[in-house]
Scaffold this motif. Structure first.
Motif, mmCIF file in Angstrom:
data_model
loop_
_atom_site.group_PDB
_atom_site.id
_atom_site.type_symbol
_atom_site.label_atom_id
_atom_site.label_comp_id
_atom_site.label_asym_id
_atom_site.label_seq_id
_atom_site.Cartn_x
_atom_site.Cartn_y
_atom_site.Cartn_z
ATOM 1 N N TYR A 30 0.946 -1.326 -0.071
ATOM 2 C CA TYR A 30 0.031 0.044 0.026
ATOM 3 C C TYR A 30 0.949 1.001 0.041
ATOM 4 C CZ TYR A 30 -4.013 2.537 1.323
ATOM 5 O OH TYR A 30 -4.999 3.609 1.241
ATOM 6 N N LYS A 72 -1.136 5.949 7.356
ATOM 7 C CA LYS A 72 -0.913 4.871 6.184
ATOM 8 C C LYS A 72 -0.149 3.547 6.739
ATOM 9 C CE LYS A 72 3.564 6.413 4.809
ATOM 10 N NZ LYS A 72 4.577 7.202 3.982
ATOM 11 N N HIS A 75 -3.251 -0.586 7.416
ATOM 12 C CA HIS A 75 -3.655 -0.895 6.186
ATOM 13 C C HIS A 75 -4.949 -1.427 5.605
ATOM 14 C CE1 HIS A 75 0.865 -1.195 4.751
ATOM 15 N NE2 HIS A 75 0.713 -0.999 6.119
ATOM 16 N N PRO A 77 -8.800 -1.330 5.612
ATOM 17 C CA PRO A 77 -9.845 -0.180 5.336
ATOM 18 C C PRO A 77 -10.849 0.048 6.611
ATOM 19 C CG PRO A 77 -9.516 -1.628 3.297
ATOM 20 C CD PRO A 77 -8.864 -2.446 4.483
ATOM 21 N N HIS A 81 -11.216 3.538 8.093
ATOM 22 C CA HIS A 81 -12.664 4.124 8.390
ATOM 23 C C HIS A 81 -13.002 4.549 9.805
ATOM 24 C CE1 HIS A 81 -17.079 3.956 8.580
ATOM 25 N NE2 HIS A 81 -17.147 4.494 7.579
ATOM 26 N N LEU A 84 -11.439 7.891 10.554
ATOM 27 C CA LEU A 84 -12.259 8.852 9.687
ATOM 28 C C LEU A 84 -13.178 9.819 10.633
ATOM 29 C CD1 LEU A 84 -12.701 9.506 6.564
ATOM 30 C CD2 LEU A 84 -14.648 8.223 6.674
ATOM 31 N N CYS A 91 -10.130 13.203 9.971
ATOM 32 C CA CYS A 91 -11.000 12.956 8.737
ATOM 33 C C CYS A 91 -10.374 13.485 7.561
ATOM 34 C CB CYS A 91 -12.320 13.557 8.914
ATOM 35 S SG CYS A 91 -13.514 13.113 7.995
ATOM 36 N N LEU A 98 -8.675 6.492 2.538
ATOM 37 C CA LEU A 98 -9.699 5.519 2.297
ATOM 38 C C LEU A 98 -10.208 5.271 0.929
ATOM 39 C CD1 LEU A 98 -11.480 3.689 4.177
ATOM 40 C CD2 LEU A 98 -13.015 5.498 4.171
ATOM 41 N N TRP A 99 -10.120 6.510 0.190
ATOM 42 C CA TRP A 99 -10.568 6.345 -1.190
ATOM 43 C C TRP A 99 -9.639 6.087 -2.165
ATOM 44 C CZ3 TRP A 99 -15.378 6.551 -3.046
ATOM 45 C CH2 TRP A 99 -16.616 6.851 -2.183
ATOM 46 N N PRO A 102 -9.769 2.452 -3.868
ATOM 47 C CA PRO A 102 -11.251 1.327 -3.429
ATOM 48 C C PRO A 102 -10.978 -0.099 -4.073
ATOM 49 C CG PRO A 102 -11.694 2.997 -5.004
ATOM 50 C CD PRO A 102 -10.474 3.239 -4.848
ATOM 51 N N THR A 103 -11.329 -1.031 -2.931
ATOM 52 C CA THR A 103 -11.546 -2.221 -3.519
ATOM 53 C C THR A 103 -12.739 -2.590 -4.218
ATOM 54 O OG1 THR A 103 -10.184 -2.704 -1.615
ATOM 55 C CG2 THR A 103 -11.159 -4.670 -2.578
ATOM 56 N N THR A 109 -20.387 -3.359 -5.543
ATOM 57 C CA THR A 109 -19.423 -2.524 -4.758
ATOM 58 C C THR A 109 -19.464 -0.944 -5.740
ATOM 59 O OG1 THR A 109 -18.166 -4.299 -4.454
ATOM 60 C CG2 THR A 109 -17.483 -2.121 -3.378
ATOM 61 N N LYS A 112 -22.396 1.025 -5.447
ATOM 62 C CA LYS A 112 -22.312 1.800 -4.253
ATOM 63 C C LYS A 112 -21.516 2.986 -4.486
ATOM 64 C CE LYS A 112 -23.868 -1.901 -1.236
ATOM 65 N NZ LYS A 112 -22.964 -2.910 -0.494
ATOM 66 N N TYR A 126 -15.040 13.060 -3.500
ATOM 67 C CA TYR A 126 -14.510 11.636 -3.307
ATOM 68 C C TYR A 126 -13.759 11.265 -4.610
ATOM 69 C CZ TYR A 126 -17.110 11.434 1.150
ATOM 70 O OH TYR A 126 -17.676 11.656 2.226
#
Lengths: 584, 173
Positions: A30, A72, A75, A77, A81, A84, A91, A98-99, A102-103, A109, A112, A126
């Protein structure tokens, strides 16, 4: 300002990390590119709720660079989160992490994510945070209208569209211009792609470093030349299966892209000597070159050995068909290079039927550190080629010489003694080889995989020799070695505890229901005869075969009276099970 | 921000192979340290370059206490003369390494001290130490809930109630 101690340390502003090794759709470490806190998208959010005094805890006024550095290391998510919602400053620092990448597990997914991106009341923009998208899992469900909406992700750096076969050339060509920072794109198997898409990349994505167009058959030299012209940072260019591709575009890539590290021209059937000569001449950083099925290539495409030999008199050449290459060669002079290709690690020349020992000699002279060399189906090669290969010494790890049917035990012996770090060797269809070759190869301390399909001189003696490599051997291919007995395989299985693949197709002693019951099911496109012969054990099948043969062996030895020695351990790995079935 | 004051030449000898630096902490403690120990700090290195340009040596005032400064000097002394993968701490091989084990031991301090060290390291631009502290802090909050994270690091929740219940924070990671 949320912290009161401005630091002299500067944030690093580089957004796209200098990409060195793994480029396309590799899930490497990452590596967040985030270096500054995010800004809220509406003014309302941006004003701190209350102008209260900062609390006393030192964590409340950590500089954002530090906070990002801490975050960082989280790792997962889910952890990111949780951070955040800690505070506004947190935040701002974590939302982008986080973005960032994205997985996308499935189409749902993605759906969404697209919903969140299009919300009016979102706290951040985002779409701007997304730097990497891998749509492999969406694949053929990826539709044009969904893809078009990704145009909001204007800071996208990497996108993988492997297998998104339903996308049209039109929508891809119209969307890519929104990604001016694009560094890598993988369009493998998106067959609708034409020059229009590739031209859109060339015109808008000047930072492009990696492109994979595997199987995009409609793409021609026109757009590949434009890429070469406009994208000077290109490092990895995979053009496998671009059957229309011609020499000029490859020459242009070699000349214009001085950073080129990897080129894949597998199956680009129109490519001939001139293009490959230009690669040798200009792409001094080249690490991986794949030229399999480039059937036009001759020795002239490769560096000439520094000390040219006398052309062999026809009487000396025991393999008369090797003169064929001379016919197709144009009037190009021998390629003399001013320097060696120190970085070349991988060269694939599968099915380049015209190349001879001279090409191999020149290649090895000028690329002395090749690690993977694939010369399968180069059937003009002789012992002289293998002797040249020996010069690679300990650098060589992987060698494929399948169908080099002229090579003999003599050169294989030299090879095994020179290239002592070989891990993988394939000598399928080298049918002059005998047990002597296997005795030599069995002494390679790191040997993990050996391919001996149709080396039909082999006897059980060769198999016993392979038993010496019990610490490393994982895959053994012995199909059509028809002298091999069940007893020898039993011995091998007892010795090789790491073995996870064993192929014995066409070995007559294994055409028995009780032995074939543990092998894999034959591929569906096999005919009845092929199915009857098919005998490949892998994974669990190897374990079951080992167990079965051991039980069988034990039941046989039990019938022979042996001074009550019913539960001994014979050497390494001979374990005797108590619950063995005694067969008649 | 630190200011730079001139000091007596006798305090900081400028000759010889291992020159000395005078560091002054926020609690006004004067600490003399060999220059090459502190060369891991880009901030100090830049200061020293400045000295060379003006051929005048100064004390370097630092905005943190001698307690923290001594800890940083201990770190720099331990790694004196070693190359660390400080430009890219994530590139270091994962798992056990002598560096990580020593650092873990070294950073086994209370939360406030850890935060002070990371801020000092950030100020002094010692990337490897920032990285090690960041990893240690991340280890403290990994797997915790938001509320636990606030508690562990003493961070105040400054979201408005509306913001906190905003659905926009829900996203698929």
């Amino acid at each position: 300002m949320f912290y009161n101690q401005p630091s002299p340390a500067q944030s690093t502003t580089s957004l796209s990390e200098n990409d060195d090794d793994e480029l396309l759709n590799q899930s490497n470490f990452y590596e967040p590119v985030v270096s500054s806190p995010a800004t809220w998208s509406s003014r309302l959010h941006a004003i701190p709720s209350t102008a209260r005094q900062p609390p006393h805890s030192p964590a409340s006024h950590l500089p954002p660079e530090i906070l990002i550095n801490i975050l960082k290391h989280l790792h997962a998510p889910r952890d990111i989160h949780s951070t955040l919602l800690v505070s506004r400053a947190w935040c701002e620092c974590s939302v982008e992490l986080l973005w960032h990448k994205p997985t996308i597990a499935d189409f749902n997914t993605l759906f969404k994510i697209m919903q969140v991106l299009s919300r009016e009341d979102r706290s951040f923009t985002y779409a701007q945070f997304i730097r990497r998208l891998n749509l492999l899992s969406v694949g053929s469900n990826m539709a044009d209208n969904v893809f078009a909406r990704l145009s909001q992700c204007t800071r996208l750096e990497r996108i993988t569209l492997v297998g998104c076969s339903a996308l049209s050339d039109d929508v891809i060509a119209r969307t890519l211009p929104f990604f001016p920072n694009l560094v890598a794109i993988d369009l493998s198997g998106v067959e609708s792609v034409t020059d229009r898409t590739v031209l859109a990349l060339a015109d808008n994505c000047h930072n492009l470093q990696g492109i994979n167009l595997l199987g995009c058959k409609k793409v021609t030299s026109v757009s590949v030349r434009a890429l070469a012209e406009n994208c000077p940072l290109l490092r990895r260019v995979k053009l496998s299966g671009l059957v229309e591709l011609t020499n000029e575009s490859v020459s242009e890539l070699a000349i214009k892209s001085s950073l080129l590290l990897e080129v894949d021209l597998n199956g680009c059937k129109k490519i001939s000597d001139q293009a490959v000569r230009d690669v040798w001449t200009h792409s001094v950083n080249m690490r991986e070159m794949r030229l399999s099925q480039c059937t036009e290539l001759t020795d002239t495409a490769f560096p000439a050995p520094p000390n040219p030999r006398e052309p062999p008199a026809s009487g000396l050449n025991p393999f008369p068909n090797s003169a064929a290459s001379k016919v197709t060669a144009l009037d190009l002079p021998p390629l003399r290079l001013p320097r060696t290709f120190e970085h070349l690690r991988m060269l694939d020349l599968t099915n380049c039927l015209n190349i001879t020992d001279d090409a191999v000699e020149g290649i090895v002279q000028f690329a002395p550190r090749i690690r993977n060399l694939v010369l399968s189906k180069c059937n003009q090669l002789t012992d002289r080629a293998v002797e040249s290969i020996c010069m690679l010494g300990k650098h060589l790890h992987y060698l494929h010489l399948g169908h080099a049917s002229a090579i003999t035990d003599r050169s294989v012996k030299t090879l095994a003694r020179a290239c002592t770090r070989l891990r993988y060797i394939d000598l399928a269809n080298c049918n002059l080889l005998t047990d002597m070759s296997v005795f030599e190869l069995a002494s390679l301390p790191k040997l993990r995989r050996i391919g001996l399909v149709r080396v039909s001189n082999l006897t059980d003696e060769a198999i016993y020799a392979l038993g010496d490599r019990h610490a490393t051997l994982e895959r053994v291919h012995l199909s059509y070695c028809d002298q091999i007995t069940v007893m020898a395989i039993h011995f091998l299985l007892q010795k090789l505890h790491k073995l996870n693949h064993l192929s014995l197709t066409g070995v007559p002693t294994f055409r028995r229901q009780e032995l074939q019951q543990f092998c894999r099911t034959p591929p569906t496109d096999f005919n009845t005869t092929q199915r009857a012969q098919f005998c490949v054990y892998s994974g669990d099948g190897v374990v079951k075969l080992r167990r079965y043969l051991m039980d069988l062996f034990n039941s046989i030895t039990e019938i022979v009276p042996t001074d009550g020695e019913d539960e001994s351990v014979d050497g390494e790995g001979f374990r005797v099970y108590d619950d063995m079935d005694v067969e008649d | 921000m630190p200011t730079i004051v001139s000091v007596d030449d006798s305090t900081v000898p400028g000759e010889g192979s291992s020159r000395l630096l005078l560091l002054v902490s926020s609690d006004n403690k004067h600490i003399v340290v060999e220059e090459d120990i502190m060369s891991r700090s880009r901030f100090i290195s830049k200061q020293v370059e400045g000295f060379e340009a003006t051929s005048q040596r100064h004390a370097i005032l630092l905005p943190f206490s001698s307690f923290v400064l001594n800890k940083v000097i201990e770190y720099c002394s331990h790694y004196r003369g070693y190359y660390l993968l400080e430009d890219d701490p994530d590139a270091a091989p994962p798992g056990r390494s002598p560096v990580r084990e020593w650092d873990q031991e070294f950073l086994d301090v209370d939360r406030n001290m850890l935060l002070r060290i990371i801020k000092a390291a950030h100020y002094l631009e010692i990337k490897s130490l920032v990285g090690s502290c960041a990893r240690a802090i991340a280890d403290m909050i990994r797997g915790k809930t938001t509320e636990e994270m606030r508690e562990i690091l003493g961070v105040e929740n400054d979201f408005t109630p509306e913001e906190e219940h905003s659905p926009s924070s829900k996203c698929t990671g």
